[in-house]
Design a protein around this motif. Structure first.
Motif, PDB file in Angstrom:
ATOM      1  N   GLU A   9      44.994  91.916  50.142  1.00 33.96           N
ATOM      2  CA  GLU A   9      45.688  90.942  49.279  1.00 33.96           C
ATOM      3  C   GLU A   9      45.649  91.387  47.811  1.00 33.96           C
ATOM      4  O   GLU A   9      46.615  91.260  47.072  1.00 33.96           O
ATOM      5  CB  GLU A   9      45.036  89.556  49.378  1.00 33.96           C
ATOM      6  N   LYS A  10      44.495  91.906  47.394  1.00 29.35           N
ATOM      7  CA  LYS A  10      44.351  92.337  46.005  1.00 29.35           C
ATOM      8  C   LYS A  10      45.268  93.525  45.707  1.00 29.35           C
ATOM      9  O   LYS A  10      45.840  93.637  44.619  1.00 29.35           O
ATOM     10  CB  LYS A  10      42.909  92.750  45.715  1.00 29.35           C
ATOM     11  N   MET A  11      45.396  94.422  46.668  1.00 26.54           N
ATOM     12  CA  MET A  11      46.248  95.588  46.439  1.00 26.54           C
ATOM     13  C   MET A  11      47.711  95.190  46.435  1.00 26.54           C
ATOM     14  O   MET A  11      48.517  95.743  45.696  1.00 26.54           O
ATOM     15  CB  MET A  11      45.963  96.652  47.480  1.00 26.54           C
ATOM     16  N   LEU A  12      48.029  94.211  47.266  1.00 31.58           N
ATOM     17  CA  LEU A  12      49.402  93.710  47.276  1.00 31.58           C
ATOM     18  C   LEU A  12      49.711  93.051  45.922  1.00 31.58           C
ATOM     19  O   LEU A  12      50.775  93.259  45.339  1.00 31.58           O
ATOM     20  CB  LEU A  12      49.559  92.704  48.417  1.00 31.58           C
ATOM     21  N   PHE A  13      48.746  92.295  45.430  1.00 37.92           N
ATOM     22  CA  PHE A  13      48.833  91.708  44.087  1.00 37.92           C
ATOM     23  C   PHE A  13      49.091  92.815  43.052  1.00 37.92           C
ATOM     24  O   PHE A  13      49.986  92.714  42.213  1.00 37.92           O
ATOM     25  CB  PHE A  13      47.513  90.989  43.789  1.00 37.92           C
ATOM     26  N   GLY A  14      48.280  93.877  43.146  1.00 37.66           N
ATOM     27  CA  GLY A  14      48.421  94.979  42.200  1.00 37.66           C
ATOM     28  C   GLY A  14      49.778  95.652  42.302  1.00 37.66           C
ATOM     29  O   GLY A  14      50.366  96.054  41.297  1.00 37.66           O
ATOM     30  N   SER A  15      50.283  95.733  43.519  1.00 38.02           N
ATOM     31  CA  SER A  15      51.591  96.351  43.723  1.00 38.02           C
ATOM     32  C   SER A  15      52.691  95.535  43.033  1.00 38.02           C
ATOM     33  O   SER A  15      53.573  96.080  42.370  1.00 38.02           O
ATOM     34  CB  SER A  15      51.865  96.480  45.223  1.00 38.02           C
ATOM     35  N   VAL A  16      52.605  94.215  43.194  1.00 41.19           N
ATOM     36  CA  VAL A  16      53.587  93.345  42.539  1.00 41.19           C
ATOM     37  C   VAL A  16      53.431  93.430  41.019  1.00 41.19           C
ATOM     38  O   VAL A  16      54.411  93.551  40.277  1.00 41.19           O
ATOM     39  CB  VAL A  16      53.421  91.879  43.007  1.00 41.19           C
ATOM     40  N   TYR A  17      52.179  93.414  40.577  1.00 37.68           N
ATOM     41  CA  TYR A  17      51.910  93.466  39.139  1.00 37.68           C
ATOM     42  C   TYR A  17      52.503  94.727  38.496  1.00 37.68           C
ATOM     43  O   TYR A  17      53.076  94.672  37.399  1.00 37.68           O
ATOM     44  CB  TYR A  17      50.402  93.397  38.891  1.00 37.68           C
ATOM     45  N   SER A  18      52.377  95.842  39.197  1.00 38.09           N
ATOM     46  CA  SER A  18      52.904  97.098  38.663  1.00 38.09           C
ATOM     47  C   SER A  18      54.413  97.027  38.434  1.00 38.09           C
ATOM     48  O   SER A  18      54.946  97.690  37.553  1.00 38.09           O
ATOM     49  CB  SER A  18      52.622  98.256  39.619  1.00 38.09           C
ATOM     50  N   ARG A  19      55.101  96.249  39.251  1.00 36.93           N
ATOM     51  CA  ARG A  19      56.559  96.151  39.104  1.00 36.93           C
ATOM     52  C   ARG A  19      56.954  95.279  37.922  1.00 36.93           C
ATOM     53  O   ARG A  19      57.885  95.572  37.207  1.00 36.93           O
ATOM     54  CB  ARG A  19      57.189  95.536  40.353  1.00 36.93           C
ATOM     55  N   PHE A  20      56.279  94.148  37.788  1.00 36.07           N
ATOM     56  CA  PHE A  20      56.707  93.176  36.784  1.00 36.07           C
ATOM     57  C   PHE A  20      56.005  93.372  35.443  1.00 36.07           C
ATOM     58  O   PHE A  20      56.607  93.231  34.390  1.00 36.07           O
ATOM     59  CB  PHE A  20      56.475  91.751  37.287  1.00 36.07           C
ATOM     60  N   TYR A  21      54.691  93.632  35.547  1.00 35.14           N
ATOM     61  CA  TYR A  21      53.891  93.892  34.361  1.00 35.14           C
ATOM     62  C   TYR A  21      53.955  92.741  33.356  1.00 35.14           C
ATOM     63  O   TYR A  21      54.127  92.952  32.155  1.00 35.14           O
ATOM     64  CB  TYR A  21      54.358  95.206  33.723  1.00 35.14           C
ATOM     65  N   ILE A  22      53.878  91.519  33.886  1.00 31.04           N
ATOM     66  CA  ILE A  22      53.731  90.327  33.037  1.00 31.04           C
ATOM     67  C   ILE A  22      52.498  89.573  33.555  1.00 31.04           C
ATOM     68  O   ILE A  22      52.033  89.849  34.654  1.00 31.04           O
ATOM     69  CB  ILE A  22      54.983  89.408  33.050  1.00 31.04           C
ATOM     70  N   PRO A  23      51.960  88.628  32.756  1.00 31.38           N
ATOM     71  CA  PRO A  23      50.741  87.941  33.206  1.00 31.38           C
ATOM     72  C   PRO A  23      50.902  87.354  34.599  1.00 31.38           C
ATOM     73  O   PRO A  23      51.960  86.832  34.947  1.00 31.38           O
ATOM     74  CB  PRO A  23      50.569  86.829  32.172  1.00 31.38           C
ATOM     75  N   MET A  24      49.856  87.433  35.379  1.00 32.79           N
ATOM     76  CA  MET A  24      49.952  87.095  36.793  1.00 32.79           C
ATOM     77  C   MET A  24      48.653  86.440  37.261  1.00 32.79           C
ATOM     78  O   MET A  24      47.573  86.919  36.943  1.00 32.79           O
ATOM     79  CB  MET A  24      50.213  88.409  37.539  1.00 32.79           C
ATOM     80  N   LEU A  25      48.801  85.354  37.991  1.00 34.40           N
ATOM     81  CA  LEU A  25      47.642  84.636  38.523  1.00 34.40           C
ATOM     82  C   LEU A  25      47.440  84.974  40.000  1.00 34.40           C
ATOM     83  O   LEU A  25      48.410  85.052  40.758  1.00 34.40           O
ATOM     84  CB  LEU A  25      47.849  83.118  38.409  1.00 34.40           C
ATOM     85  N   PHE A  26      46.202  85.146  40.394  1.00 32.55           N
ATOM     86  CA  PHE A  26      45.870  85.332  41.814  1.00 32.55           C
ATOM     87  C   PHE A  26      45.432  83.972  42.346  1.00 32.55           C
ATOM     88  O   PHE A  26      44.304  83.528  42.116  1.00 32.55           O
ATOM     89  CB  PHE A  26      44.739  86.358  41.953  1.00 32.55           C
ATOM     90  N   MET A  57      50.024 101.287  45.907  1.00 32.80           N
ATOM     91  CA  MET A  57      49.172 100.130  46.143  1.00 32.80           C
ATOM     92  C   MET A  57      49.628  99.368  47.382  1.00 32.80           C
ATOM     93  O   MET A  57      48.814  98.813  48.112  1.00 32.80           O
ATOM     94  CB  MET A  57      49.158  99.228  44.924  1.00 32.80           C
ATOM     95  N   LEU A  58      50.930  99.359  47.599  1.00 36.02           N
ATOM     96  CA  LEU A  58      51.446  98.729  48.809  1.00 36.02           C
ATOM     97  C   LEU A  58      50.948  99.508  50.034  1.00 36.02           C
ATOM     98  O   LEU A  58      50.522  98.922  51.027  1.00 36.02           O
ATOM     99  CB  LEU A  58      52.978  98.716  48.743  1.00 36.02           C
ATOM    100  N   PHE A  59      50.995 100.814  49.916  1.00 32.95           N
ATOM    101  CA  PHE A  59      50.427 101.690  50.947  1.00 32.95           C
ATOM    102  C   PHE A  59      48.961 101.313  51.193  1.00 32.95           C
ATOM    103  O   PHE A  59      48.529 101.122  52.333  1.00 32.95           O
ATOM    104  CB  PHE A  59      50.539 103.146  50.469  1.00 32.95           C
ATOM    105  N   GLY A  60      48.210 101.188  50.113  1.00 32.30           N
ATOM    106  CA  GLY A  60      46.787 100.854  50.223  1.00 32.30           C
ATOM    107  C   GLY A  60      46.575  99.495  50.873  1.00 32.30           C
ATOM    108  O   GLY A  60      45.640  99.299  51.649  1.00 32.30           O
ATOM    109  N   SER A  61      47.460  98.575  50.557  1.00 32.31           N
ATOM    110  CA  SER A  61      47.354  97.237  51.123  1.00 32.31           C
ATOM    111  C   SER A  61      47.545  97.278  52.639  1.00 32.31           C
ATOM    112  O   SER A  61      46.798  96.649  53.391  1.00 32.31           O
ATOM    113  CB  SER A  61      48.398  96.321  50.472  1.00 32.31           C
TER     114      SER A  61
END
Lengths: 259, 259
Positions: free
Chosen positions: A149-166, B151-155
């Protein structure tokens, strides 16, 4: 618009339920807000959206117009969101001092991984956008599920690069003890590492430990916000993070009001 | 079954095209293989599958039977995969000395993030399963897109925890120079870091550098396999990785045959 929260996450984590419950919490706490439904394929919504993309885009029309099945039609529909940004924007402008909650398409990649989505967020919210990543507590209760879940979060974050809540949703399903366990993983990577070893047996080198430490060493990503959309638990915390970002924390009375 | 390759990745990265082209490459190279289509919602397939989940599961039937729209029906259909594992398994047993290519549902979470999928892989392939994560070259050509794909890969890897290939598909769309650039990011995290700075401006602490280093320091995840399903480029490399894993590298003549 005071600020916008784009709610994303995998299918079935409770995005729409979160949106509806958070809106209700905001209303009860005397904050004005509206919900915008951005899912053209939504069949049932647990709230009444003020603005609804289904007024502009119909999945059934796309299926017949482009001779597509449901799979392809959903991808086309999500790519059509950007074409409708101005129409939504002009409706949004009617709500001046409001928080705006955007409910995004059911499957994560229809929003989070489409190339046009960061542009869509920019057009709809300008610099006033942030993301809420809705994670499923049931998945997050195993070390491998949590890391995933955290890596998926990171993957999304890398695309948008705006503040993000988990946002760890549905904590009513796992109970306080498990929430504490998940939080302890966040604070102490060695604990998570040990848990992963117990779960999966042998470890591929230091891969996961490195990943975990990478998350740990970054401020932006370490905070977990446990909520229960069912019980309306944890929403004061979400609000306080939003308010902090959009208004520099000037409005923090909610924190005290609910304690 | 010699071994099984489960092909996953986001919608639109070319999973089915890869499956069809790789199968053709294997046939031309005198290796026996079959394709199993695991996508109940597939409308068109660029190959003729030997085994097809659509014989057992119909998306239209699910839509009418459960009164669901396309969104919900896809989730139900993917959860029904496990109920049909034995039927598929008995068909698979007819192909003894074959490589098996599994084409998974169009949207990544319908396979990669469903709780039952690791169990499905176990039931269909036993200990002879590996994953190919199909990444889109066009997305991966920016530093943020590349990090997001990794990161998606890692997820996905965290969920399945079996050997997994990072297949950079559609390299015909970006050209050799860009492929080299992407490979250089993989070899030199500082270069990727610099690229990310140039692309996104300010950096959130050392988050991405830590993530990048975490990937770098792990053997399992650092290799990029560029392929073009259109040109059948790079398949010898994929085959050699598969063969290495399943047969301890005893059959490596393909590498030389194609050079």
């Amino acid at each position: 618009m005071i600020g916008s929260l784009f709610v994303t996450g995998p299918a079935g984590t409770g995005k729409s339920t979160f949106c509806g419950a958070f809106k209700e919490w905001l209303t009860r706490s005397d904050y004005d807000s509206i919900i915008v439904n951005l899912d053209p394929g939504a069949e049932y919504l647990p709230y009444e959206p003020e603005i609804d993309i289904r007024e502009f885009i119909s999945l059934n029309d796309i299926m017949s117009e482009y001779s597509l099945g449901p799979n392809g039609a959903q991808v086309v529909a999500s790519d059509l969101l950007i074409d409708n940004a101005e129409k939504i924007r002009s409706k949004l402008d009617l709500y001046e001092d409001y928080y705006v909650i955007f409910d995004t398409p059911g499957q994560i990649e229809l929003f989070s991984f489409r190339p046009s989505s960061p542009m869509l967020v920019e057009r709809l919210a300008g610099k006033k956008g942030m993301l809420a990543f809705i994670a499923d507590s049931v998945v997050a209760q195993t070390p491998s599920g949590f890391i995933s879940e955290k890596m998926l979060f990171g993957s999304v974050y890398s695309r948008f690069y705006i503040p993000m809540l988990f946002v760890l949703n549905k904590i009513d399903l796992i109970g306080d003890e498990v929430v504490d366990k998940i939080k302890s993983w966040e604070d102490d990577p060695d604990l998570l590492y040990g848990g992963f070893l117990d779960e999966k047996g042998e470890m591929v080198k230091d891969y996961f430990l490195n990943i975990i430490n990478a998350f740990k060493e970054s401020d932006i990503i370490t905070k977990i916000s446990p909520v229960s959309s069912k019980d309306m638990f944890g929403f004061d915390d979400i609000y306080s993070d939003m308010s902090n970002y959009f208004q520099g924390g000037e409005d923090t009375d909610t924190e005290y009001r609910d304690e």
